[in-house]
Scaffold this motif. Structure first.
Motif, PDB file in Angstrom:
ATOM      1  N   ASP A 196      16.430 -11.974 -24.757  1.00 58.89           N
ATOM      2  CA  ASP A 196      15.873 -12.679 -25.019  1.00 58.89           C
ATOM      3  C   ASP A 196      14.933 -12.498 -26.467  1.00 58.89           C
ATOM      4  O   ASP A 196      13.934 -12.749 -26.588  1.00 58.89           O
ATOM      5  CB  ASP A 196      14.739 -13.940 -24.180  1.00 58.89           C
TER       6      ASP A 196
ATOM      7  N   THR B 293      13.244 -11.091 -29.505  1.00 60.40           N
ATOM      8  CA  THR B 293      12.863 -11.566 -30.729  1.00 60.40           C
ATOM      9  C   THR B 293      13.161 -10.199 -31.737  1.00 60.40           C
ATOM     10  O   THR B 293      13.164  -9.550 -31.669  1.00 60.40           O
ATOM     11  CB  THR B 293      11.762 -12.613 -30.652  1.00 60.40           C
ATOM     12  N   ALA B 294      13.405 -10.919 -32.872  1.00 56.45           N
ATOM     13  CA  ALA B 294      12.829  -9.635 -34.243  1.00 56.45           C
ATOM     14  C   ALA B 294      11.698  -9.024 -33.616  1.00 56.45           C
ATOM     15  O   ALA B 294      11.821  -7.930 -33.657  1.00 56.45           O
ATOM     16  CB  ALA B 294      12.952 -10.599 -35.956  1.00 56.45           C
ATOM     17  N   THR B 295      10.254  -9.348 -33.706  1.00 54.01           N
ATOM     18  CA  THR B 295       9.083  -8.368 -33.656  1.00 54.01           C
ATOM     19  C   THR B 295       8.740  -8.337 -31.824  1.00 54.01           C
ATOM     20  O   THR B 295       8.554  -6.736 -31.881  1.00 54.01           O
ATOM     21  CB  THR B 295       8.161 -10.006 -33.528  1.00 54.01           C
ATOM     22  N   SER B 296       9.277  -8.482 -30.954  1.00 54.92           N
ATOM     23  CA  SER B 296       9.597  -7.250 -29.351  1.00 54.92           C
ATOM     24  C   SER B 296      10.483  -6.757 -30.068  1.00 54.92           C
ATOM     25  O   SER B 296      10.534  -5.147 -28.999  1.00 54.92           O
ATOM     26  CB  SER B 296       9.957  -8.584 -28.584  1.00 54.92           C
TER      27      SER B 296
ATOM     28  N   THR C 111      15.585 -14.216 -39.438  1.00 55.39           N
ATOM     29  CA  THR C 111      16.685 -15.950 -39.025  1.00 55.39           C
ATOM     30  C   THR C 111      17.889 -14.857 -38.209  1.00 55.39           C
ATOM     31  O   THR C 111      18.948 -13.602 -38.954  1.00 55.39           O
ATOM     32  CB  THR C 111      16.716 -16.266 -39.265  1.00 55.39           C
TER      33      THR C 111
ATOM     34  N   ARG D  94      17.877 -20.265 -37.775  1.00 59.09           N
ATOM     35  CA  ARG D  94      17.700 -19.851 -36.030  1.00 59.09           C
ATOM     36  C   ARG D  94      16.685 -18.491 -35.743  1.00 59.09           C
ATOM     37  O   ARG D  94      16.959 -17.986 -36.851  1.00 59.09           O
ATOM     38  CB  ARG D  94      18.931 -19.933 -35.154  1.00 59.09           C
ATOM     39  N   PRO D  95      15.839 -18.883 -35.866  1.00 60.04           N
ATOM     40  CA  PRO D  95      14.773 -17.620 -35.938  1.00 60.04           C
ATOM     41  C   PRO D  95      16.417 -16.380 -34.559  1.00 60.04           C
ATOM     42  O   PRO D  95      16.155 -17.437 -33.536  1.00 60.04           O
ATOM     43  CB  PRO D  95      14.009 -18.126 -34.913  1.00 60.04           C
ATOM     44  N   PHE D  96      15.480 -15.071 -34.883  1.00 59.84           N
ATOM     45  CA  PHE D  96      16.595 -13.804 -34.863  1.00 59.84           C
ATOM     46  C   PHE D  96      16.011 -14.099 -32.837  1.00 59.84           C
ATOM     47  O   PHE D  96      15.152 -13.971 -32.188  1.00 59.84           O
ATOM     48  CB  PHE D  96      16.414 -12.855 -35.277  1.00 59.84           C
ATOM     49  N   THR D  97      16.803 -14.419 -32.208  1.00 60.17           N
ATOM     50  CA  THR D  97      17.105 -13.656 -30.488  1.00 60.17           C
ATOM     51  C   THR D  97      18.491 -12.593 -30.481  1.00 60.17           C
ATOM     52  O   THR D  97      19.384 -12.922 -30.926  1.00 60.17           O
ATOM     53  CB  THR D  97      17.201 -14.797 -29.863  1.00 60.17           C
TER      54      THR D  97
END
Length: 374
Positions: A34, A36-39, A72, A78-81
């Motif tokens: 799960d 994300t790009a930031t995490s 994305t 879609r936002p990156f996961t």
């Protein structure tokens, strides 16, 4: 439900005007699908700083292997996961590699930098033009025949390697020089049954007649035996009816090996997830990917063809593929690589650093007395 997994994280820096992976700086990162790009960026930067005290202060960006920023999922909005990216690229998590890069380096390079050789990715090529043999027992539609290729050669558009006498005839600029050339090579032209007085305007037809004999007629018995063999089980009929479909399997097309091709070809045989061996094997796979890129960029003592020969006994991939499929295993009792060319198995040494891995791979392959024996 979330679970822990491992991916590869590398560092990109400016080299030769573009962003390139920093060799030996690829590490594995434990995260979850799960992410994300930031995490993922925060985790990657922290892990990279833990293992590289000389890492400059940020801010950093998270990049895909082609050097574009991770925002994305590629090809979508879609936002990156990590889970969505994994589903899109079709790789197992342990073969996914992302990069971090100083924001200042990324901005200096700009969006138009050539990053085509940044990191090995699985590239699916479309079937395109194949170098079909001129002695095939059928004539493909919409394809130049050997005779048409001769005409293209005279215009400088073809790459057909003609016999020396044919090249000289095509280049003859005057009628006198043309007659002299034909007389000088009268024996071979007489054998071909095309010896006669030729005017400059007829030299193209003369060359076509000679090529027909040279390529087809003088090899007629060989071609016929080949056709008789293909006739078994009615394969010749299928070949004539579906030539474009079967051509990639029957016709060799010389093309240079790439790091991406070899990385996707050799599948790793990994220990169970979570084991101490798995940890070392994943690190070695990162060294392997870096080594392939160095081989492609001629930064090693061996080339990709040498590596392919060491592991499989071949310098190129056969049109019908390789059986059994090439695989990678890992060595804990040897500092140098070992291979079994009958099984297409390459055994990589487990080393503590990329510099040691690279030196041992170079030494082992260069000093192998036979196929894969180091």
């Amino acid at each position: 439900m979330s679970f822990s997994l491992q991916i590869n994280v590398g560092l990109m820096t400016i080299k030769k005007g573009g962003l390139k992976p920093y060799r030996g700086k690829t590490i594995f990162l434990t995260t979850d699908p799960d992410a994300t790009a930031t995490s993922l960026l925060n985790q990657a930067v922290k892990k990279m700083k833990d293992f590289n005290k000389d890492l400059k202060d940020g801010p950093f960006l998270l990049l895909y292997p082609d050097g574009t920023e991770v925002i994305t999922v590629p090809g979508t909005q879609r936002p990156f996961t990590l889970e969505a990216y994994k589903a899109e690229v079709g790789k197992p998590y342990q073969r996914i590699t992302v990069f971090i890069c100083l924001k200042s380096d990324f901005e200096d390079v700009g969006e138009n930098s050539d990053l085509s050789d940044s990191d090995p990715e699985i590239v699916i090529k479309r079937p395109s033009e194949f170098d079909l043999a001129d002695t095939l027992p059928w004539e493909l539609q919409h394809e130049s025949s050997p005779l048409q290729k001769a005409a293209e050669y005279e215009k400088g558009a073809g790459d057909l390697v003609l016999a020396n006498e044919v090249q000289q005839v095509l280049k003859a600029e005057s009628e006198e020089s043309l007659h002299n050339l034909i007389l000088q090579n009268s024996t071979i032209f007489q054998t071909a049954g095309c010896l006669r007085n030729v005017k400059p305007c007829e030299k193209q037809a003369f060359v076509e007649e000679y090529l027909r004999w040279y390529i087809l007629e003088r090899n007629q018995s060989v071609i016929q035996r080949f056709k008789d063999g293909l006739e078994s089980l009615n394969f010749l009929s299928a070949l004539q009816q579906h030539s474009s479909v079967l051509a990639p399997l029957l016709c060799f097309s010389a093309k240079a090996l790439t790091a991406s091709e070899l990385e996707s070809m050799f599948r790793p045989d990994l220990s169970p997830a979570g084991s101490n061996k798995r940890h070392k094997e994943v690190l070695t796979l990162g060294f392997w990917a870096d080594y392939l890129l160095d081989c492609e960029e001629k930064a090693t003592a061996v080339c990709l063809e040498d590596l392919m020969m060491f592991a499989t006994g071949l310098t190129a991939v056969p049109p019908a593929g390789m059986t059994p499929p090439p695989c990678i295993q890992f060595l804990s009792d040897s500092p140098f690589p070992v291979a079994n060319t009958c099984a297409n198995t390459l055994k990589l040494p487990i080393c503590d650093s990329y510099s040691i891995f690279k030196a041992n791979m170079d030494f082992g392959i260069q000093n192998a007395p036979g196929f894969g024996c180091s």
